[in-house]
Design a protein around this motif. Structure first.
Motif, PDB file in Angstrom:
ATOM      1  N   LEU A  54      -7.963  11.869  11.747  1.00 55.39           N
ATOM      2  CA  LEU A  54      -8.988  10.898  11.386  1.00 55.39           C
ATOM      3  C   LEU A  54      -8.591  10.125  10.132  1.00 55.39           C
ATOM      4  O   LEU A  54      -8.823   8.919  10.020  1.00 55.39           O
ATOM      5  CB  LEU A  54     -10.330  11.600  11.174  1.00 55.39           C
ATOM      6  CG  LEU A  54     -11.045  12.110  12.428  1.00 55.39           C
ATOM      7  CD1 LEU A  54     -12.304  12.886  12.042  1.00 55.39           C
ATOM      8  CD2 LEU A  54     -11.386  10.964  13.363  1.00 55.39           C
ATOM      9  N   GLY A  55      -7.979  10.839   9.172  1.00 56.22           N
ATOM     10  CA  GLY A  55      -7.500  10.187   7.964  1.00 56.22           C
ATOM     11  C   GLY A  55      -6.415   9.172   8.254  1.00 56.22           C
ATOM     12  O   GLY A  55      -6.386   8.080   7.660  1.00 56.22           O
ATOM     13  N   LEU A  56      -5.498   9.513   9.173  1.00 49.81           N
ATOM     14  CA  LEU A  56      -4.456   8.560   9.571  1.00 49.81           C
ATOM     15  C   LEU A  56      -5.061   7.310  10.205  1.00 49.81           C
ATOM     16  O   LEU A  56      -4.657   6.176   9.910  1.00 49.81           O
ATOM     17  CB  LEU A  56      -3.495   9.223  10.555  1.00 49.81           C
ATOM     18  CG  LEU A  56      -2.390  10.118   9.991  1.00 49.81           C
ATOM     19  CD1 LEU A  56      -1.555  10.682  11.128  1.00 49.81           C
ATOM     20  CD2 LEU A  56      -1.500   9.360   9.014  1.00 49.81           C
ATOM     21  N   LEU A  57      -6.028   7.524  11.079  1.00 56.99           N
ATOM     22  CA  LEU A  57      -6.669   6.393  11.742  1.00 56.99           C
ATOM     23  C   LEU A  57      -7.392   5.507  10.744  1.00 56.99           C
ATOM     24  O   LEU A  57      -7.293   4.266  10.802  1.00 56.99           O
ATOM     25  CB  LEU A  57      -7.646   6.917  12.798  1.00 56.99           C
ATOM     26  CG  LEU A  57      -8.431   5.854  13.576  1.00 56.99           C
ATOM     27  CD1 LEU A  57      -7.488   4.953  14.358  1.00 56.99           C
ATOM     28  CD2 LEU A  57      -9.435   6.525  14.520  1.00 56.99           C
ATOM     29  N   THR A  61      -6.401   1.650   9.812  1.00 61.21           N
ATOM     30  CA  THR A  61      -7.389   0.594  10.022  1.00 61.21           C
ATOM     31  C   THR A  61      -7.642  -0.218   8.761  1.00 61.21           C
ATOM     32  O   THR A  61      -7.816  -1.443   8.816  1.00 61.21           O
ATOM     33  CB  THR A  61      -8.720   1.201  10.521  1.00 61.21           C
ATOM     34  OG1 THR A  61      -8.480   1.924  11.732  1.00 61.21           O
ATOM     35  CG2 THR A  61      -9.759   0.124  10.772  1.00 61.21           C
ATOM     36  N   ILE A  62      -7.644   0.457   7.612  1.00 58.28           N
ATOM     37  CA  ILE A  62      -8.004  -0.221   6.359  1.00 58.28           C
ATOM     38  C   ILE A  62      -6.786  -0.801   5.647  1.00 58.28           C
ATOM     39  O   ILE A  62      -6.847  -1.898   5.077  1.00 58.28           O
ATOM     40  CB  ILE A  62      -8.768   0.749   5.439  1.00 58.28           C
ATOM     41  CG1 ILE A  62     -10.118   1.097   6.086  1.00 58.28           C
ATOM     42  CG2 ILE A  62      -8.970   0.153   4.049  1.00 58.28           C
ATOM     43  CD1 ILE A  62     -10.920   2.115   5.323  1.00 58.28           C
ATOM     44  N   TRP A  63      -5.649  -0.091   5.682  1.00 54.34           N
ATOM     45  CA  TRP A  63      -4.474  -0.519   4.932  1.00 54.34           C
ATOM     46  C   TRP A  63      -3.466  -1.312   5.769  1.00 54.34           C
ATOM     47  O   TRP A  63      -2.885  -2.287   5.289  1.00 54.34           O
ATOM     48  CB  TRP A  63      -3.762   0.694   4.334  1.00 54.34           C
ATOM     49  CG  TRP A  63      -4.414   1.243   3.103  1.00 54.34           C
ATOM     50  CD1 TRP A  63      -5.465   2.111   3.051  1.00 54.34           C
ATOM     51  CD2 TRP A  63      -4.067   0.966   1.748  1.00 54.34           C
ATOM     52  NE1 TRP A  63      -5.791   2.405   1.744  1.00 54.34           N
ATOM     53  CE2 TRP A  63      -4.942   1.715   0.919  1.00 54.34           C
ATOM     54  CE3 TRP A  63      -3.090   0.170   1.143  1.00 54.34           C
ATOM     55  CZ2 TRP A  63      -4.884   1.679  -0.464  1.00 54.34           C
ATOM     56  CZ3 TRP A  63      -3.020   0.131  -0.244  1.00 54.34           C
ATOM     57  CH2 TRP A  63      -3.904   0.883  -1.046  1.00 54.34           C
ATOM     58  N   ILE A  64      -3.223  -0.895   6.998  1.00 47.34           N
ATOM     59  CA  ILE A  64      -2.152  -1.495   7.797  1.00 47.34           C
ATOM     60  C   ILE A  64      -2.655  -2.648   8.667  1.00 47.34           C
ATOM     61  O   ILE A  64      -2.021  -3.706   8.739  1.00 47.34           O
ATOM     62  CB  ILE A  64      -1.487  -0.424   8.701  1.00 47.34           C
ATOM     63  CG1 ILE A  64      -1.080   0.791   7.859  1.00 47.34           C
ATOM     64  CG2 ILE A  64      -0.282  -1.008   9.441  1.00 47.34           C
ATOM     65  CD1 ILE A  64      -0.099   0.487   6.746  1.00 47.34           C
ATOM     66  N   PHE A  83      -8.986  10.132   1.070  1.00 52.64           N
ATOM     67  CA  PHE A  83      -9.359  10.905   2.266  1.00 52.64           C
ATOM     68  C   PHE A  83      -8.112  11.404   2.993  1.00 52.64           C
ATOM     69  O   PHE A  83      -8.046  12.562   3.422  1.00 52.64           O
ATOM     70  CB  PHE A  83     -10.199  10.021   3.187  1.00 52.64           C
ATOM     71  CG  PHE A  83     -10.782  10.742   4.373  1.00 52.64           C
ATOM     72  CD1 PHE A  83     -11.997  11.391   4.284  1.00 52.64           C
ATOM     73  CD2 PHE A  83     -10.101  10.762   5.593  1.00 52.64           C
ATOM     74  CE1 PHE A  83     -12.541  12.061   5.381  1.00 52.64           C
ATOM     75  CE2 PHE A  83     -10.626  11.433   6.684  1.00 52.64           C
ATOM     76  CZ  PHE A  83     -11.854  12.075   6.579  1.00 52.64           C
ATOM     77  N   LEU A  84      -7.103  10.530   3.104  1.00 55.02           N
ATOM     78  CA  LEU A  84      -5.868  10.919   3.786  1.00 55.02           C
ATOM     79  C   LEU A  84      -5.083  11.941   2.969  1.00 55.02           C
ATOM     80  O   LEU A  84      -4.534  12.902   3.532  1.00 55.02           O
ATOM     81  CB  LEU A  84      -5.006   9.685   4.045  1.00 55.02           C
ATOM     82  CG  LEU A  84      -3.652   9.960   4.725  1.00 55.02           C
ATOM     83  CD1 LEU A  84      -3.857  10.627   6.074  1.00 55.02           C
ATOM     84  CD2 LEU A  84      -2.873   8.659   4.877  1.00 55.02           C
TER      85      LEU A  84
END
Length: 213
Positions: A54-57, A61-64, A83-84
């Motif tokens: 979930l942290g990767l997603l 979504t927010i950074w990449i 969070f990640l």
């Protein structure tokens, strides 16, 4: 004692008094201590992996790949990064902490007391006098592997217990505990026999009544 691990030559022997005889000494089973610890450890391992994905997603979504029509929000980006990072620790990094704790953990049984040495960073040593020991509880967690509580068993002991890297062992229970012991039933019996010999005769029946497996 049949089936007990061989002496590990740990530093606990330096704590012994004159005339004190070693009956058993050993360390936790490494793979179980470091990666599982208890039934709760299995559940939380799965939860940690879910948290990580979930942290990767969220990070992606927010950074990449953020929405093109939205301006970057530094606060949200920072929260996603934290969070990640937290997810990375709980999914993977905590096992490194548990590895350090395993290296610092050793147990020793004599005809007078039980010595426990453990710590994730530094070492702390606990001594439990056999003559004053009133209850002993054992819990089998896997074939031949389990925990031995030198005192009353904690509530819900089958569901909560050691979770590698989440909390230092000393914060999980106020009861001195030999964790992830190999051949736990034989070690449990050895401690029970030594406590019966060390304590007054009138306490033997009470101690046997308080022992649980």
């Amino acid at each position: 004692m049949r089936g007990a691990p061989p002496p590990d030559g740990g530093g606990l022997r330096g704590e012994l008094s004159g005339g004190e005889n070693v009956l058993w000494e050993g360390k936790p089973v490494r793979w179980f201590f470091q990666f599982i610890g208890s039934p709760a450890g299995l559940f939380l391992a799965a939860f940690s992996l879910l948290w990580f994905f979930l942290g990767l997603l969220l990070f992606y979504t927010i950074w990449i790949a953020p929405p093109e029509d939205e301006a970057p929000n530094f606060a949200i980006q920072l929260l996603a990064l934290l969070f990640l990072l937290a997810a990375c620790y709980f999914a993977f990094g905590r096992y490194l902490l548990a590895a350090g704790e395993w290296r610092n953990t050793s147990y020793l049984l004599t005809d007078r007391r039980v010595l426990l040495s453990t710590g994730a960073v530094g070492k702390g040593t606990t001594s439990v006098d056999l003559a004053s020991l009133r209850q002993i509880h054992g819990m089998v967690l896997a074939p031949g592997i389990g925990d031995i509580y030198l005192g009353g068993a904690p509530p819900f002991k089958g569901l909560v217990g050691r979770v590698p890297g989440w909390l230092p062992s000393g914060l999980q229970s106020h009861i001195p505990t030999l964790q992830s012991v190999r051949d736990v039933e034989a070690v449990y019996q050895a401690i029970l026999d030594a406590a019966r010999k060390a304590g007054p005769p009138q306490d033997a029946a009470a101690r046997a009544h308080g022992a649980g497996g």
